[in-house]
Design a protein around this motif. Structure first.
Motif, PDB file in Angstrom:
ATOM      1  N   THR A 116      -2.735  27.395  -1.452  1.00  0.00           N
ATOM      2  CA  THR A 116      -3.886  26.901  -0.702  1.00  0.00           C
ATOM      3  C   THR A 116      -4.644  28.013   0.009  1.00  0.00           C
ATOM      4  OG1 THR A 116      -2.456  26.437   1.191  1.00  0.00           O
ATOM      5  CG2 THR A 116      -2.838  24.642  -0.363  1.00  0.00           C
ATOM      6  N   ASP A 117      -4.216  29.272  -0.176  1.00  0.00           N
ATOM      7  CA  ASP A 117      -4.899  30.379   0.471  1.00  0.00           C
ATOM      8  C   ASP A 117      -6.290  30.570  -0.110  1.00  0.00           C
ATOM      9  OD1 ASP A 117      -1.989  32.491   1.033  1.00  0.00           O
ATOM     10  OD2 ASP A 117      -2.905  30.920   2.239  1.00  0.00           O
ATOM     11  N   TYR A 118      -7.037  31.451   0.535  1.00  0.00           N
ATOM     12  CA  TYR A 118      -8.389  31.759   0.089  1.00  0.00           C
ATOM     13  C   TYR A 118      -8.381  32.361  -1.310  1.00  0.00           C
ATOM     14  CZ  TYR A 118     -12.928  34.170   0.062  1.00  0.00           C
ATOM     15  OH  TYR A 118     -14.173  34.639  -0.264  1.00  0.00           O
ATOM     16  N   ALA A 119      -7.417  33.201  -1.599  1.00  0.00           N
ATOM     17  CA  ALA A 119      -7.325  33.838  -2.908  1.00  0.00           C
ATOM     18  C   ALA A 119      -6.677  32.888  -3.913  1.00  0.00           C
ATOM     19  CB  ALA A 119      -6.521  35.126  -2.822  1.00  0.00           C
ATOM     20  N   VAL A 120      -7.319  32.718  -5.067  1.00  0.00           N
ATOM     21  CA  VAL A 120      -6.774  31.875  -6.126  1.00  0.00           C
ATOM     22  C   VAL A 120      -5.627  32.610  -6.820  1.00  0.00           C
ATOM     23  CG1 VAL A 120      -7.293  30.682  -8.274  1.00  0.00           C
ATOM     24  CG2 VAL A 120      -8.996  30.743  -6.445  1.00  0.00           C
TER      25      VAL A 120
END
Length: 262
Positions: free
Chosen positions: A141-145
């Motif tokens: 769920t972080d900003y980075a995929v």
């Protein structure tokens, strides 16, 4: 010596949480920065200038020479750096082949994140190279995929001549000179260890020596240490006037006449 990172991120510019594009660079006494839409931590004012001569500011004509009201870059402008990376879990390794100080192994990934990406770690005397590609972030769920690439070149205290590891998905290549506990001296082919230690690695099931010989998918009696003569208590088929007739064969091998023959 040098390091860098690159990430594929979620387009949070659609919700306004992140700008569409942002670039911040600083070196020596010079800096380059831009942001759209404007981000106060990066660009304090919107202006157009070239070689110290400003022609407009905030959309209005404002000629100036050697503008000095440019604010320093704030630390919050460098956001998104150092995304936590998922650490691949390797519980058991299966040896495929080995040649003295190098070997090829495989492992069973527990999750999709454990099977993703490539890793390269190489140490040669006082130089170390650490590279990772297409890795999964620690939290989905972080900003980075996902992490496109992370690389680092460093000078270290020499502890060995050379040692390294390369992983692609669930396959690994390891090498070390001199050999150590992680890469023990061994010679193996198709999972069969001929020379060296094998306690650390398992042999793949298709190449393990089986104690039971299978014939047609059924365990043969010879694999159990039993031997049954072919004529012991068996029966054969004979023909009489073109009609198949069952003939019992006793232990001594002399056929007995059946009721049908009589």
């Amino acid at each position: 010596m040098s390091q860098g990172s690159s990430y594929f991120v979620k387009p949070l510019c659609l919700t306004g949480e992140k700008p569409v594009c942002i670039d911040v660079c600083s070196g020596c006494c010079c800096s380059t920065r831009y942001s759209f839409p404007q981000k106060k931590e990066v660009v304090s004012k919107m202006r157009c200038a070239h070689y110290g001569v400003q022609c407009c500011e905030g959309g209005e004509c404002a000629p100036k020479c050697c503008t000095t009201d440019v604010k320093p870059i704030q630390s919050t402008a460098f956001g998104g750096v150092g995304v936590p990376m998922h650490k691949v879990k390797i519980n058991e390794e299966y040896i495929l082949c080995a040649a003295c100080c190098c070997m090829a192994t495989m492992f069973i990934p527990e999750t999709d994140a454990d099977a993703r990406g490539c890793e390269v770690l190489d140490r040669r005397l006082c130089c170390e190279m650490d590279m990772k590609f297409d890795m999964a972030p620690e939290t989905p769920t972080d900003y980075a995929v996902y992490i496109d690439n992370i690389y680092q070149y460093a000078c270290i205290s020499p502890t060995t001549c050379f040692k390294g590891m390369a992983r692609v998905s669930c396959m690994m290549i390891k090498y070390a000179f001199p050999c150590d506990d992680e890469v023990p001296f061994s010679i193996a082919c198709c999972g069969l260890v001929l020379v060296g230690e094998s306690a650390k690695f398992k042999s793949p099931a298709p190449f393990r020596p089986s104690s039971a010989a299978l014939v047609g998918g059924v365990e043969s009696s010879s694999s159990k240490g039993e031997y049954l003569p072919s004529n012991l208590g068996s029966s054969s088929m004979s023909q009489q006037h073109g009609v198949p007739v069952a003939v019992a064969v006793p232990i001594n091998g002399a056929p007995e006449s059946t009721e049908m023959e009589r």
